[in-house]
Design a protein around this motif. Structure first.
Motif, PDB file in Angstrom:
ATOM      1  N   PRO A 116       2.505 -13.032  -8.611  1.00 42.58           N
ATOM      2  CA  PRO A 116       3.136 -12.636  -9.876  1.00 42.58           C
ATOM      3  C   PRO A 116       2.686 -13.477 -11.063  1.00 42.58           C
ATOM      4  O   PRO A 116       2.561 -12.969 -12.183  1.00 42.58           O
ATOM      5  CB  PRO A 116       4.638 -12.847  -9.597  1.00 42.58           C
TER       6      PRO A 116
ATOM      7  N   ASN B 147      11.981  -3.594 -18.059  1.00 41.79           N
ATOM      8  CA  ASN B 147      10.977  -3.686 -17.005  1.00 41.79           C
ATOM      9  C   ASN B 147      11.317  -2.648 -15.939  1.00 41.79           C
ATOM     10  O   ASN B 147      11.672  -2.981 -14.799  1.00 41.79           O
ATOM     11  CB  ASN B 147      10.951  -5.097 -16.414  1.00 41.79           C
TER      12      ASN B 147
ATOM     13  N   GLU C 103       9.555  -2.785 -12.395  1.00 44.04           N
ATOM     14  CA  GLU C 103      10.089  -3.766 -11.452  1.00 44.04           C
ATOM     15  C   GLU C 103      11.378  -3.253 -10.810  1.00 44.04           C
ATOM     16  O   GLU C 103      11.591  -3.412  -9.599  1.00 44.04           O
ATOM     17  CB  GLU C 103      10.347  -5.092 -12.174  1.00 44.04           C
TER      18      GLU C 103
ATOM     19  N   SER D 145      11.418  -2.272  -6.785  1.00 40.37           N
ATOM     20  CA  SER D 145      12.367  -3.023  -5.961  1.00 40.37           C
ATOM     21  C   SER D 145      13.343  -2.081  -5.268  1.00 40.37           C
ATOM     22  O   SER D 145      13.714  -2.293  -4.103  1.00 40.37           O
ATOM     23  CB  SER D 145      13.124  -4.036  -6.825  1.00 40.37           C
TER      24      SER D 145
ATOM     25  N   PRO E 178       8.760  -8.755  -7.565  1.00 45.67           N
ATOM     26  CA  PRO E 178       8.536  -9.369  -8.880  1.00 45.67           C
ATOM     27  C   PRO E 178       7.259  -8.879  -9.531  1.00 45.67           C
ATOM     28  O   PRO E 178       6.179  -8.936  -8.946  1.00 45.67           O
ATOM     29  CB  PRO E 178       8.454 -10.865  -8.562  1.00 45.67           C
ATOM     30  N   SER E 179       7.395  -8.374 -10.757  1.00 39.79           N
ATOM     31  CA  SER E 179       6.230  -7.834 -11.457  1.00 39.79           C
ATOM     32  C   SER E 179       5.367  -8.929 -12.065  1.00 39.79           C
ATOM     33  O   SER E 179       4.177  -8.710 -12.334  1.00 39.79           O
ATOM     34  CB  SER E 179       6.668  -6.882 -12.559  1.00 39.79           C
TER      35      SER E 179
END
Length: 340
Positions: free
Chosen positions: A158, A303, A306, A310, A318-319
């Motif tokens: 990440p 986001n 993400e 998830s 986690p992006s």
């Protein structure tokens, strides 16, 4: 005519490909944003909006199966400067889902300029894209969903993530409706989706592409660049019967292989119930956020990748990217986008 609008080739244009949908509050109003025609989607297209298409925002109320309000935008051919004339119509009640209905003309204008009337404002044109994701991360989750295998993040770093959309552009339609609107008043529970439609040789309209929740096409139908997947032409009211079980089974296979959820099948079907019908929920007048805490509209800073990756993986994905990576591509004032 010089071409045939009913052929599959006629629809193969980025001008009809929906890249993103945003719904958020601003200055006593509700803002709807539809992005199309990204220059990174791999489709061939002319600049601007398709002059033989319709671009529509659809709004459902109180969990209704069908839309009770439609905002329809149509564009004319570009002039020598590349500007296109535009018209915005509003259709309410039964007309909202009737392609043959004319509705009420609200605004007329041109791309690249603000058009306004009675508190409603609209802007359309080419912008710097505020969407952000590292496509290497998407590929990891794509592979898992396609094969029903574990999401393997062992090779993902990440801290080294890069925004694959940096410097990219899209064509955007921004519509702002005041809270004085009789239907879009504060507290109204809505579900919003966007759709592109192409005129047919017979005089009707063919639904080409639609969007509600972010990342649906990239995650579940990543190869659908020619609009052949039936999800394109479905109405959201058909989603549960047509796609929920299959999509839930896909998610269940991923989380079972990943080992992150005890009841993988139950989790998969719960995710499907969350995502179908594929409309973006939003309570008018409340802060918008598409995140781990829930789905209520979507801002340009969210986001969303993400949150969605998830959700599908059943674990934190986690992006590596923060909203600040695309801060220069959005503004606090109307039209909330940065013209290219």
């Amino acid at each position: 005519m010089s071409h045939h609008l009913d052929t599959p080739l006629a629809a193969q244009t980025g001008q009809l490909f929906l890249d993103d949908l945003y719904v958020f509050p601003a200055n006593g109003s509700t803002v709807l944003v539809m992005d199309v025609n990204s220059n990174v989607n791999g489709l061939h297209s002319e600049p601007g909006f398709h002059p033989e298409a319709r671009y529509e925002f659809k709004v459902h109320f109180d969990g209704a199966d069908f839309e009770g309000l439609t905002y329809r935008v149509a564009f004319g051919a570009p002039d020598q400067d590349g500007r296109q004339p535009l018209r915005l119509h509003a259709l309410a009640g039964g007309q909202a889902r009737d392609d043959a209905a004319g509705g009420e003309l609200l605004l007329e204008g041109r791309t690249g300029e603000v058009a306004s009337a009675q508190g409603t404002r609209m802007w359309a044109g080419r912008i710097a894209d505020s969407f952000y994701i590292d496509l290497d991360l998407l590929a990891i989750v794509n592979g898992a969903v396609a094969s029903g295998t574990a999401v393997d993040l062992s090779g993902w770093r990440p801290e080294q993530a890069k925004n694959s959309f940096a410097g990219s552009m899209v064509d955007s339609i921004v519509l702002e409706i005041p809270h004085t609107h009789p239907l879009l008043r504060p507290g109204a529970r809505t579900g919003v989706w966007a759709v592109t439609k192409l005129a047919t040789d017979a005089g009707g309209w063919r639904q080409i592409n639609r969007a509600g929740h972010p990342m649906m096409w990239p995650i579940f139908w990543p190869t659908d660049t020619d609009f052949t997947n039936p999800a394109n032409t479905r109405h959201p009211s058909e989603d549960a019967g047509a796609a929920a079980k299959y999509t839930g089974d896909q998610v269940a296979a991923v989380v079972a292989a990943t080992g992150t959820v005890g009841d993988a099948q139950g989790y998969g079907q719960a995710v499907a119930r969350e995502l179908f019908p594929d409309v973006l929920p939003y309570v008018v007048g409340t802060p918008a956020a598409y995140s781990f805490t829930g789905f209520n509209g979507r801002t340009q800073a969210d986001n969303a990748p993400e949150a969605m990756l998830s959700l599908v993986a059943g674990m934190a994905v986690p992006s590596g990217l923060r909203p600040s990576v695309a801060a220069a591509q959005r503004t606090r004032d109307f039209p909330y986008v940065v013209p290219a």
